[in-house]
Design a protein around this motif. Structure first.
Motif, PDB file in Angstrom:
ATOM      1  N   PHE A 221       0.850  -1.184   0.000  1.00  0.00           N
ATOM      2  CA  PHE A 221       0.000   0.000   0.000  1.00  0.00           C
ATOM      3  C   PHE A 221       0.888   1.237   0.000  1.00  0.00           C
ATOM      4  CE2 PHE A 221      -2.798   3.050   2.437  1.00  0.00           C
ATOM      5  CZ  PHE A 221      -3.766   3.177   1.463  1.00  0.00           C
ATOM      6  N   THR A 222       0.619   2.166  -0.913  1.00  0.00           N
ATOM      7  CA  THR A 222       1.408   3.390  -1.023  1.00  0.00           C
ATOM      8  C   THR A 222       0.529   4.608  -0.812  1.00  0.00           C
ATOM      9  OG1 THR A 222       2.993   2.387  -2.558  1.00  0.00           O
ATOM     10  CG2 THR A 222       2.889   4.780  -2.505  1.00  0.00           C
ATOM     11  N   VAL A 223       0.952   5.461   0.112  1.00  0.00           N
ATOM     12  CA  VAL A 223       0.266   6.724   0.382  1.00  0.00           C
ATOM     13  C   VAL A 223       1.123   7.850  -0.200  1.00  0.00           C
ATOM     14  CG1 VAL A 223      -0.656   8.272   2.151  1.00  0.00           C
ATOM     15  CG2 VAL A 223      -0.667   5.787   2.525  1.00  0.00           C
ATOM     16  N   LYS A 229       0.365  18.101   3.568  1.00  0.00           N
ATOM     17  CA  LYS A 229      -0.285  16.913   4.153  1.00  0.00           C
ATOM     18  C   LYS A 229      -1.580  16.561   3.417  1.00  0.00           C
ATOM     19  CE  LYS A 229       2.995  17.191   7.183  1.00  0.00           C
ATOM     20  NZ  LYS A 229       2.756  17.502   8.586  1.00  0.00           N
ATOM     21  N   GLU A 230      -1.677  16.984   2.165  1.00  0.00           N
ATOM     22  CA  GLU A 230      -2.836  16.629   1.349  1.00  0.00           C
ATOM     23  C   GLU A 230      -2.577  15.292   0.674  1.00  0.00           C
ATOM     24  OE1 GLU A 230      -4.115  21.155  -0.015  1.00  0.00           O
ATOM     25  OE2 GLU A 230      -2.683  19.995  -1.203  1.00  0.00           O
ATOM     26  N   VAL A 231      -3.553  14.404   0.697  1.00  0.00           N
ATOM     27  CA  VAL A 231      -3.416  13.100   0.064  1.00  0.00           C
ATOM     28  C   VAL A 231      -3.568  13.266  -1.449  1.00  0.00           C
ATOM     29  CG1 VAL A 231      -4.349  10.772  -0.136  1.00  0.00           C
ATOM     30  CG2 VAL A 231      -4.266  11.879   2.094  1.00  0.00           C
ATOM     31  N   CYS A 232      -2.510  12.924  -2.182  1.00  0.00           N
ATOM     32  CA  CYS A 232      -2.519  13.046  -3.642  1.00  0.00           C
ATOM     33  C   CYS A 232      -2.961  11.752  -4.320  1.00  0.00           C
ATOM     34  CB  CYS A 232      -1.124  13.428  -4.138  1.00  0.00           C
ATOM     35  SG  CYS A 232      -0.479  14.964  -3.450  1.00  0.00           S
ATOM     36  N   ALA A 233      -2.636  10.617  -3.695  1.00  0.00           N
ATOM     37  CA  ALA A 233      -2.985   9.334  -4.288  1.00  0.00           C
ATOM     38  C   ALA A 233      -2.864   8.238  -3.237  1.00  0.00           C
ATOM     39  CB  ALA A 233      -2.072   9.013  -5.472  1.00  0.00           C
ATOM     40  N   LEU A 234      -3.679   7.190  -3.409  1.00  0.00           N
ATOM     41  CA  LEU A 234      -3.589   5.966  -2.616  1.00  0.00           C
ATOM     42  C   LEU A 234      -3.534   4.813  -3.596  1.00  0.00           C
ATOM     43  CD1 LEU A 234      -6.334   6.642   0.115  1.00  0.00           C
ATOM     44  CD2 LEU A 234      -3.861   6.910   0.376  1.00  0.00           C
ATOM     45  N   ASN A 235      -2.606   3.902  -3.395  1.00  0.00           N
ATOM     46  CA  ASN A 235      -2.472   2.782  -4.319  1.00  0.00           C
ATOM     47  C   ASN A 235      -2.318   1.483  -3.531  1.00  0.00           C
ATOM     48  OD1 ASN A 235      -2.008   2.020  -7.285  1.00  0.00           O
ATOM     49  ND2 ASN A 235      -0.343   0.971  -6.253  1.00  0.00           N
ATOM     50  N   LYS A 236      -3.167   0.512  -3.830  1.00  0.00           N
ATOM     51  CA  LYS A 236      -3.148  -0.788  -3.143  1.00  0.00           C
ATOM     52  C   LYS A 236      -2.967  -1.878  -4.175  1.00  0.00           C
ATOM     53  CE  LYS A 236      -4.697  -4.347  -0.503  1.00  0.00           C
ATOM     54  NZ  LYS A 236      -4.883  -5.348  -1.578  1.00  0.00           N
ATOM     55  N   ALA A 237      -2.082  -2.831  -3.895  1.00  0.00           N
ATOM     56  CA  ALA A 237      -1.866  -3.973  -4.773  1.00  0.00           C
ATOM     57  C   ALA A 237      -1.722  -5.226  -3.917  1.00  0.00           C
ATOM     58  CB  ALA A 237      -0.619  -3.784  -5.634  1.00  0.00           C
ATOM     59  N   GLY A 238      -2.097  -6.361  -4.477  1.00  0.00           N
ATOM     60  CA  GLY A 238      -2.036  -7.603  -3.728  1.00  0.00           C
ATOM     61  C   GLY A 238      -3.430  -8.082  -3.366  1.00  0.00           C
ATOM     62  N   GLY A 239      -3.537  -9.371  -3.035  1.00  0.00           N
ATOM     63  CA  GLY A 239      -4.855  -9.974  -2.837  1.00  0.00           C
ATOM     64  C   GLY A 239      -5.469  -9.796  -1.469  1.00  0.00           C
ATOM     65  N   ARG A 249      -4.249   4.075   9.662  1.00  0.00           N
ATOM     66  CA  ARG A 249      -2.960   4.002  10.344  1.00  0.00           C
ATOM     67  C   ARG A 249      -1.820   4.309   9.379  1.00  0.00           C
ATOM     68  NH1 ARG A 249       0.111   5.128  14.463  1.00  0.00           N
ATOM     69  NH2 ARG A 249       1.721   3.584  14.916  1.00  0.00           N
ATOM     70  N   CYS A 250      -1.895   3.774   8.173  1.00  0.00           N
ATOM     71  CA  CYS A 250      -0.860   4.030   7.168  1.00  0.00           C
ATOM     72  C   CYS A 250      -0.776   5.516   6.836  1.00  0.00           C
ATOM     73  CB  CYS A 250      -1.140   3.225   5.895  1.00  0.00           C
ATOM     74  SG  CYS A 250      -0.856   1.452   6.050  1.00  0.00           S
ATOM     75  N   VAL A 251      -1.924   6.158   6.683  1.00  0.00           N
ATOM     76  CA  VAL A 251      -1.936   7.590   6.359  1.00  0.00           C
ATOM     77  C   VAL A 251      -1.327   8.396   7.504  1.00  0.00           C
ATOM     78  CG1 VAL A 251      -3.417   9.581   5.892  1.00  0.00           C
ATOM     79  CG2 VAL A 251      -3.892   7.393   4.784  1.00  0.00           C
ATOM     80  N   GLN A 252      -1.643   8.022   8.749  1.00  0.00           N
ATOM     81  CA  GLN A 252      -1.081   8.729   9.906  1.00  0.00           C
ATOM     82  C   GLN A 252       0.441   8.604   9.953  1.00  0.00           C
ATOM     83  OE1 GLN A 252      -3.268   6.804  13.065  1.00  0.00           O
ATOM     84  NE2 GLN A 252      -4.899   8.348  13.055  1.00  0.00           N
TER      85      GLN A 252
END
Length: 271
Positions: A221-223, A229-239, A249-252
């Motif tokens: 997971f990539t934040v 501190k603005e979220v530009c993108a969230l990327n999730k890979a894997g099953g 928690r990851c974003v924090q």
């Protein structure tokens, strides 16, 4: 470093057992980032980033081209990631797929987030625009290529200078850099990627995974955040799916790490 060698079952088991005890095989804490070093090259737009043992070089170049018909007043930004033979002498299809992954992430993080002012790259609307090409060369693959490549790309863009242009009607004169000072690019904000790896059934998590950890992970997971501190993108890979609490928690954690990374980016850009 030969990156295509898969870990043995014993290595994977040892890694997972260590993570269950809150330990990592390289001695870092669960949420520790490896040492980040950013070095500017002798020419504008050339940057080398070292994240632990992972080394990435980014180079920016520009040419004058015609704009896309549906965007006549916008310049073009292209990204390309390439695994060097120094990184893996016997590059296989798995590593080639990583080139595609890194390229797509750069496009999403830097172009789709509108980090670069593409309208400022227009010379003559509908006829001439600047096309920027960002080449990312992976020299050593020791894990977390996405974060290292993103840092290298944005640093290279911020250090790059294009030739100055004088426009008279539809005529454009491009000045030699020896005759007139080149012009920096217009950058709206500086996106930074912070990546996590998950193991087991998704209950184990680490920040900035090493190569061994990447090979044993079940998802990642990539934040992506900027200095505001603005979220530009969230990327999730894997099953393995992630819960709302895991994502939060990851974003924090990413918010806490962005300041450290941005400080090093600023130091490298201002040199």
């Amino acid at each position: 470093m030969v990156a295509e060698t898969e870990p043995s079952n014993i290595e994977t088991q040892f890694l997972l057992e260590a993570l269950q005890r809150g330990q990592r095989t390289d001695g870092r804490g669960i949420y520790d980032y490896r040492t980040l070093k950013i070095t500017g090259g002798s020419t504008p737009g050339l940057v080398t980033v070292q994240l632990g043992q992972t080394r990435v070089m980014a180079r920016v170049s520009c040419t004058v081209t015609r704009p896309y018909p549906d965007r006549p007043t916008e310049g073009i930004v292209q990204f390309n990631a390439e695994l060097s033979s120094l990184c893996a002498p016997h590059v296989d299809h798995t590593l080639r797929s990583q080139e595609v992954t890194v390229t797509r992430m750069l496009e999403r993080v830097l172009r789709q987030s509108r980090a670069i002012d593409t309208e400022a790259l227009c010379i003559v609307a509908g006829h001439k625009v600047w096309t920027l090409r960002v080449d990312v060369h992976i020299l050593d693959h020791a894990g977390n290529l996405v974060d290292a490549a993103a840092i290298a790309a944005i640093c290279a863009l911020r250090r790059f200078r294009r030739p100055d242009v004088t426009v008279d009607g539809e005529t454009a004169v491009i000045h030699d850099v020896r005759d007139r000072n080149p012009v920096p690019l217009s950058i709206h904000h500086t996106p930074v990627c912070v990546s996590f790896a998950f193991f087991g059934a998704g209950e184990l998590m680490v920040l900035d995974p090493s190569l061994l950890e990447e090979q044993a992970r079940v998802s990642w997971f990539t934040v992506t955040l900027n200095a505001h501190k603005e979220v530009c993108a969230l990327n999730k890979a894997g099953g393995v799916p992630l819960t709302h609490e895991q994502i939060k928690r990851c974003v924090q954690i990413a918010v806490a790490k962005v300041d450290e990374i941005n400080e090093k980016i600023q130091d490298a850009v201002n040199v």
